[in-house]
Design an enzyme around this catalytic site. Structure first.
Site, PDB file in Angstrom:
ATOM      1  N   ASP A  92       0.846  -1.191   0.000  1.00  0.00           N
ATOM      2  CA  ASP A  92       0.000   0.000   0.000  1.00  0.00           C
ATOM      3  C   ASP A  92       0.888   1.250   0.000  1.00  0.00           C
ATOM      4  O   ASP A  92       1.765   1.363  -0.847  1.00  0.00           O
ATOM      5  CB  ASP A  92      -0.956  -0.077   1.206  1.00  0.00           C
ATOM      6  CG  ASP A  92      -1.886   1.109   1.345  1.00  0.00           C
ATOM      7  OD1 ASP A  92      -2.771   1.270   0.498  1.00  0.00           O
ATOM      8  OD2 ASP A  92      -1.720   1.879   2.313  1.00  0.00           O
ATOM      9  N   TYR A 204      -0.344  11.616   3.396  1.00  0.00           N
ATOM     10  CA  TYR A 204      -1.209  11.878   2.235  1.00  0.00           C
ATOM     11  C   TYR A 204      -1.358  13.373   1.955  1.00  0.00           C
ATOM     12  O   TYR A 204      -1.627  13.767   0.832  1.00  0.00           O
ATOM     13  CB  TYR A 204      -2.595  11.271   2.471  1.00  0.00           C
ATOM     14  CG  TYR A 204      -2.583   9.763   2.440  1.00  0.00           C
ATOM     15  CD1 TYR A 204      -2.772   9.064   1.250  1.00  0.00           C
ATOM     16  CD2 TYR A 204      -2.357   9.028   3.600  1.00  0.00           C
ATOM     17  CE1 TYR A 204      -2.755   7.681   1.216  1.00  0.00           C
ATOM     18  CE2 TYR A 204      -2.335   7.638   3.573  1.00  0.00           C
ATOM     19  CZ  TYR A 204      -2.530   6.971   2.387  1.00  0.00           C
ATOM     20  OH  TYR A 204      -2.498   5.605   2.345  1.00  0.00           O
ATOM     21  N   HIS A 259      -7.260  -6.170  -0.331  1.00  0.00           N
ATOM     22  CA  HIS A 259      -6.179  -5.190  -0.284  1.00  0.00           C
ATOM     23  C   HIS A 259      -5.119  -5.572   0.760  1.00  0.00           C
ATOM     24  O   HIS A 259      -3.949  -5.253   0.598  1.00  0.00           O
ATOM     25  CB  HIS A 259      -6.788  -3.827   0.064  1.00  0.00           C
ATOM     26  CG  HIS A 259      -5.779  -2.736   0.231  1.00  0.00           C
ATOM     27  ND1 HIS A 259      -5.138  -2.154  -0.836  1.00  0.00           N
ATOM     28  CD2 HIS A 259      -5.290  -2.121   1.351  1.00  0.00           C
ATOM     29  CE1 HIS A 259      -4.306  -1.212  -0.385  1.00  0.00           C
ATOM     30  NE2 HIS A 259      -4.381  -1.184   0.931  1.00  0.00           N
TER      31      HIS A 259
END
Length: 285
Positions: A92, A204, A259
């Protein structure tokens, strides 16, 4: 060089080849528990808490989480551990960092293994052309807001955090290795500490200042593993990634997996990694 203290968990003897593990969001070193046990026989396996996560220091300013800082962290950590190269594995967001380390410091990475994250250039180009991926990555935009995303994670006793791993839409599926109550508790403990979500979300908050990339090529043997039922990343990006790897490239897509691949299907993932590590690979001409 940053002056930050990094927390990591290690298995395997010092002096063995280094395997460095970079977790994703919202995770910490614990997401690699199955791999720490598996690879310690032949590697010094080190699972980090990335900058801002878990017991690693979390600088307060958003600017301290730029991709440049995160890449330099990995270089510094490698040297601090007494190594000049490693097998680098990222999942990820940790996969994003792993790609960038491999591009910027190719001499430090003998083999690259990425789980459920495409080459960063594929990601930025694909997202602009595919509204469906833009929607799946909507949280990138949500995270640009101050304080509110952190608050949303804490509501209703961290319901959002729990559901990421356990819900039908985003969690580990029926055929996966479900997280136990103790596993969930470990995640809740780490992310319920005061301010524990700000560092991770700050990663982020800097993404748009760092992409697109200037350099793209990956020159070491690369394994990309992908859970096809990933709720956040479209599988089409995995195949396109091949373009940027100027060496042996192996892609394995697991149809029933989510995921959270290395926790969802640890036995299969470990077997695929072993196979890749044992392969003698020659560089493409």
């Amino acid at each position: 060089d940053s002056g930050l203290r990094f927390h990591y968990v290690a298995a395997g003897e010092r002096g063995k080849p280094l395997m460095l593990l970079l977790h994703g969001f919202p995770e910490f070193w614990y997401s690699w528990r199955h791999q720490l046990r598996e690879f310690k026989s032949e590697y010094r396996v080190v699972a980090l808490d990335l900058r801002g996560y878990g017991e690693t220091d979390a600088p307060s300013h958003k600017e301290n989480y730029k991709l440049d800082c995160l890449i330099t962290d990995i270089k510094d950590i490698l040297e601090s551990l007494g190594y000049n190269k490693c097998v680098l594995i990222g999942h990820d967001w940790g996969g994003m960092i792993a790609w960038l380390v491999a591009i910027c410091y190719p001499e430090m990475v003998t083999k690259l293994i990425v789980i459920n994250f495409p080459h960063p250039s594929v990601f930025t180009e694909y997202i602009l052309r595919h509204p469906s991926q833009l929607i799946k990555s909507g949280y990138y935009f949500f995270f640009q807001m101050p304080w509110f995303p952190e608050f949303m994670f804490t509501v209703n006793d961290f319901k959002v955090l729990k559901s990421l791993f356990t819900s039908q839409a985003t969690g580990i599926g029926k055929k996966g290795c479900r997280l136990t109550a103790e596993d969930i508790e470990a995640y809740l403990y780490v992310f319920s500490q005061p301010g524990a979500l700000t560092g991770p979300i700050n990663h982020y908050r800097n993404i748009f200042s760092c992409l697109p990339l200037q350099h793209h090529e990956v020159i070491m043997p690369t394994l990309l593993l992908w859970g096809e039922r990933d709720a956040f990343m479209e599988v089409e990006m995995a195949e396109i990634t091949r373009i940027y790897v100027k060496n042996h490239f192996r892609l394995t897509i697991l149809s029933e997996a989510s995921h959270w691949l290395q926790q969802d299907q640890p036995d299969i993932v470990n077997k695929l990694i072993w196979t890749f590590l044992k392969e003698e690979t020659t560089r493409k001409r």
